[in-house]
Design an enzyme around this catalytic site. Sequence first.
Site, PDB file in Angstrom:
ATOM      1  N   GLU A  91       0.814  -1.220   0.000  1.00 44.40           N
ATOM      2  CA  GLU A  91       0.000   0.000   0.000  1.00 44.40           C
ATOM      3  C   GLU A  91       0.841   1.261   0.000  1.00 44.40           C
ATOM      4  OE1 GLU A  91      -4.161  -1.099   2.169  1.00 44.40           O
ATOM      5  OE2 GLU A  91      -3.092   0.591   3.015  1.00 44.40           O
ATOM      6  N   LYS A 144     -13.195   1.488  -2.080  1.00 47.49           N
ATOM      7  CA  LYS A 144     -14.222   1.842  -1.091  1.00 47.49           C
ATOM      8  C   LYS A 144     -15.311   2.706  -1.738  1.00 47.49           C
ATOM      9  CE  LYS A 144     -11.386   1.586   3.091  1.00 47.49           C
ATOM     10  NZ  LYS A 144     -10.864   2.273   4.260  1.00 47.49           N
ATOM     11  N   HIS A 194       8.693 -26.775  -0.677  1.00 46.87           N
ATOM     12  CA  HIS A 194       8.157 -27.969  -1.335  1.00 46.87           C
ATOM     13  C   HIS A 194       6.961 -27.649  -2.215  1.00 46.87           C
ATOM     14  CE1 HIS A 194      10.795 -30.535   1.120  1.00 46.87           C
ATOM     15  NE2 HIS A 194      10.700 -29.489   1.924  1.00 46.87           N
TER      16      HIS A 194
HETATM   17  O1  PA5 Z   1      -3.724   1.296   5.700  1.00 50.67           O
HETATM   18  C1  PA5 Z   1      -4.852   1.726   5.446  1.00 50.67           C
HETATM   19  O2  PA5 Z   1      -5.106   2.935   5.478  1.00 50.67           O
HETATM   20  C2  PA5 Z   1      -6.003   0.806   5.119  1.00 50.67           C
HETATM   21  O3  PA5 Z   1      -5.596  -0.508   4.959  1.00 50.67           O
HETATM   22  C3  PA5 Z   1      -7.025   0.849   6.246  1.00 50.67           C
HETATM   23  O4  PA5 Z   1      -6.399   0.504   7.459  1.00 50.67           O
HETATM   24  C4  PA5 Z   1      -8.215  -0.077   6.001  1.00 50.67           C
HETATM   25  O5  PA5 Z   1      -8.779   0.195   4.751  1.00 50.67           O
HETATM   26  C5  PA5 Z   1      -9.271   0.080   7.085  1.00 50.67           C
HETATM   27  O6  PA5 Z   1      -9.712   1.411   7.170  1.00 50.67           O
HETATM   28  P1  PA5 Z   1     -10.466   1.952   8.442  1.00 50.67           P
HETATM   29  O7  PA5 Z   1      -9.583   1.822   9.631  1.00 50.67           O
HETATM   30  O8  PA5 Z   1     -10.780   3.380   8.115  1.00 50.67           O
HETATM   31  O9  PA5 Z   1     -11.720   1.126   8.593  1.00 50.67           O
END
Ligand code: PA5
Length: 415
Positions: free
Chosen positions: A282, A407, A303
Amino acid sequence: MIKVNFEKAEEVKNLSKHVSAAKTHISDLLAGKIDMTGWVDHPIKYDKEEFARIKEVANEIKNEAEVLVSIGIGGSYLGAKAAIEYLSNYYSHRTVGAHTNGVEVIFAGNGLSEKYLKETLDYVEGKNFYINVISKSGGTLEPATAFDKFKALCEKKYGKDGAKKRIIATTDKAKGILKEEADREGYRTFVVPDDIGGRYSVLSAVGLLPIAAAGFDIDKLMKGAEAARSIYTVADENKNDAMKYAIIRNLYYENGKDIEVFATLSPNMQYFAEWLKQLFGESECKGNKGIFPASLSMTADLHSMGQLMQEGKRNMFETFIMIENDYDKDRVKYNDKFFVNDLNDIALRATEKAHHTGNVPVIEVKVPEQNETTLGELFYFFEMSCAISALILGVNPFNQPGVEEYKKNIKELLK
Ligand code: PA5
């Protein structure tokens, strides 16, 4: 202290190429010149009053419940899951209390499988439970769906007042649907700091409450992170292995290695690798750039994936995360000569040699022991190396436009 070893492959003989850029990035991170870098000084500046409250609530959960249902996804789940698996006896996800004096922590809201949700609700129903719902934005579909069901179960079982005591929300300090709901219902809340993104949040209340409720020592975790903060912010590649690792990754990438395989050597490290995949994927993979993070669990995956590692397309490098002394104090002998861990070491050396011959460069990240202190250090080490690495690559490590896109589409389709 974590040490990074790497082969002196042609690509990485000369680290100097990115040293001056890496120094500038470290100094910008320290000076707060980049948005969402609250995690850099968090180990020395975290809210001590909130930290004490986290410990109090974790003790209350340990005294009153058998199970904590931790509801969250992505950065609001993977850090705690990785930490609890890393620190636990392998079988303690069922009997964690027996080993740590903590409760069993189970995770929900990390997907949309109806079967998983139903089975988790059934598993919890007959048990004495608390809920920690974690969402920075407060409106993410997966945790919101699970929370709706667990909240209903909690209210049915303990009544409105009982549920009010047993539901704890970790979310934004002021805004979002979850914050509004928590205020309306009178739940206790903890804060996801404004300037710390999900995947950098494990050392905030997001990770700390579930980890403490599972019976682990969060003081030690933060001490490890604090020590790491002083080591891995030094702008000198000879003293700072997080900086060195970030530079090496970029040099491999520039030489056509666009997959990094994180190899772990013990089954309880698998979720640590999942946390790493989110952190790097990310943070670094955007704008059509970045190293694809993959993982292997050794020696099992030798394996199944060994062939690919040895002779597949030569576009990867491999990072072994090695815990020295990775065994119980009651040692298990194989024969007169070897403990089983010696065999693991031998297999590792054989693998490294084979992969080297097969032109897959190997990096070793060595951790002295597997405990809370070294885990705090590891989290910080990788957060810092990931940030420096992405900045060298020229991408912003702290946004996630791709995740937001998904989202947004979900919201549209739900209409
Ligand atoms: O690293 C990030 O920003 C995302 O992976 C969020 O943690 C994830 O989408 C969850 O979002 P939220 O904490 O707003 O529910």
